[in-house]
Design an enzyme around this catalytic site. Sequence first.
Site, PDB file in Angstrom:
ATOM      1  N   THR A  52       0.825  -1.204   0.000  1.00 44.15           N
ATOM      2  CA  THR A  52       0.000   0.000   0.000  1.00 44.15           C
ATOM      3  C   THR A  52       0.856   1.250   0.000  1.00 44.15           C
ATOM      4  O   THR A  52       0.417   2.314  -0.447  1.00 44.15           O
ATOM      5  CB  THR A  52      -0.950  -0.016   1.211  1.00 44.15           C
ATOM      6  OG1 THR A  52      -1.672  -1.248   1.217  1.00 44.15           O
ATOM      7  CG2 THR A  52      -1.948   1.117   1.150  1.00 44.15           C
ATOM      8  N   TYR A 140       5.335 -11.842   5.189  1.00 39.03           N
ATOM      9  CA  TYR A 140       4.097 -11.526   4.475  1.00 39.03           C
ATOM     10  C   TYR A 140       3.850 -12.602   3.422  1.00 39.03           C
ATOM     11  O   TYR A 140       4.628 -12.761   2.490  1.00 39.03           O
ATOM     12  CB  TYR A 140       4.241 -10.151   3.832  1.00 39.03           C
ATOM     13  CG  TYR A 140       2.994  -9.569   3.220  1.00 39.03           C
ATOM     14  CD1 TYR A 140       1.732 -10.107   3.417  1.00 39.03           C
ATOM     15  CD2 TYR A 140       3.088  -8.418   2.437  1.00 39.03           C
ATOM     16  CE1 TYR A 140       0.601  -9.541   2.861  1.00 39.03           C
ATOM     17  CE2 TYR A 140       1.962  -7.839   1.871  1.00 39.03           C
ATOM     18  CZ  TYR A 140       0.722  -8.404   2.088  1.00 39.03           C
ATOM     19  OH  TYR A 140      -0.400  -7.834   1.519  1.00 39.03           O
ATOM     20  N   LYS A 168       1.994 -11.980   8.366  1.00 38.64           N
ATOM     21  CA  LYS A 168       0.843 -11.227   7.841  1.00 38.64           C
ATOM     22  C   LYS A 168       0.234 -12.104   6.752  1.00 38.64           C
ATOM     23  O   LYS A 168       0.862 -12.362   5.727  1.00 38.64           O
ATOM     24  CB  LYS A 168       1.279  -9.887   7.266  1.00 38.64           C
ATOM     25  CG  LYS A 168       0.124  -9.088   6.646  1.00 38.64           C
ATOM     26  CD  LYS A 168       0.618  -7.836   5.942  1.00 38.64           C
ATOM     27  CE  LYS A 168      -0.532  -7.129   5.227  1.00 38.64           C
ATOM     28  NZ  LYS A 168      -0.057  -5.972   4.419  1.00 38.64           N
ATOM     29  N   VAL A 208      -3.381  -6.045   9.979  1.00 39.47           N
ATOM     30  CA  VAL A 208      -2.615  -5.048   9.226  1.00 39.47           C
ATOM     31  C   VAL A 208      -3.542  -4.599   8.109  1.00 39.47           C
ATOM     32  O   VAL A 208      -3.785  -5.326   7.152  1.00 39.47           O
ATOM     33  CB  VAL A 208      -1.297  -5.619   8.674  1.00 39.47           C
ATOM     34  CG1 VAL A 208      -0.591  -4.559   7.832  1.00 39.47           C
ATOM     35  CG2 VAL A 208      -0.393  -6.086   9.811  1.00 39.47           C
TER      36      VAL A 208
END
Length: 299
Positions: A52, A140, A168, A208
């Site tokens: 992001t 992640y 994540k 998250v």
Amino acid sequence: MGRTPSRTFGSVGVAMATPFAPDGSLDIPAARQLAAHLVEEGADCLILSGTTGESPTTHQPEKDALVREVVAEIGDRAMIVAGAGSNDTAHGVRIAAGAAKSGAQGLLIVSPYYSKPSQEGIYQHISAIASATDLPVMVYDIPGRTGVKISDETFDRLAENPQIKAVKDAAGDLPRGIATSWRTGLEFYSGDDGLNLPWLTIGASGIVSVVGHVAARRYRAMVDAVDAHDLESAQQIDNDLHVLVDAIMGGGQGAVMAKEALAMLGVLPSPTVRLPLVGASQAELDSLRRALTQRGYLS
């Protein structure tokens, strides 16, 4: 909904957008302002230069400056985690080292994308980047973007590294994720806003979030409700947020739509993104404005 899980990376993380000026340059004052706003709204962890944060289009000096300035703004009010993702392991090592030198308190390491390495390659990639610093690491797993899924065996090996504390998860397999958490001791964080409540109710440490750019205060209330075993309140919050999740994550690109929402709310001076991302369509903007108005963020 038993014990409160351990939380190395807090419980309400926001994958923070990287503000750019209209000419595309990094906007440090806006980044400091955004970071302060998110923490005031309830975030206790900010992840910089992740997906992001448009990490593929920000460069090493910009990443380091972003960490330094946000750490200076936030102090000890929230944990500052830096993305150290790359499909070039040596590049990831340099990003990690720069982040640590700039004051980051943790690292987010995504599995290498595009090249589709073997599980051994994934393991060595993440391990090499983790070893570049002594910071705690969140791995992640997002196979929809990277093209590779981290296997159970690889998670088991990674969990043997005392620096690697958490995952994540944006793979969307909750039964597998929670089984991995129990088996390895790794903390799991929801990386999919549509699944935040399900993850929390089966023992995830936190979230998250991208939608947290707008709804960090509501997600804080959701986490608090789950911790208090008040599932009814948590479900109500989740239901109320569906329209925002759909508007920000359902059709458009999350980084684009988060910036557009922040600009509509007056938190961000410009929703500028860097190519290959482009601004939202008029239809997406109209849908986003309706969602923000419906939930009382705009009048």
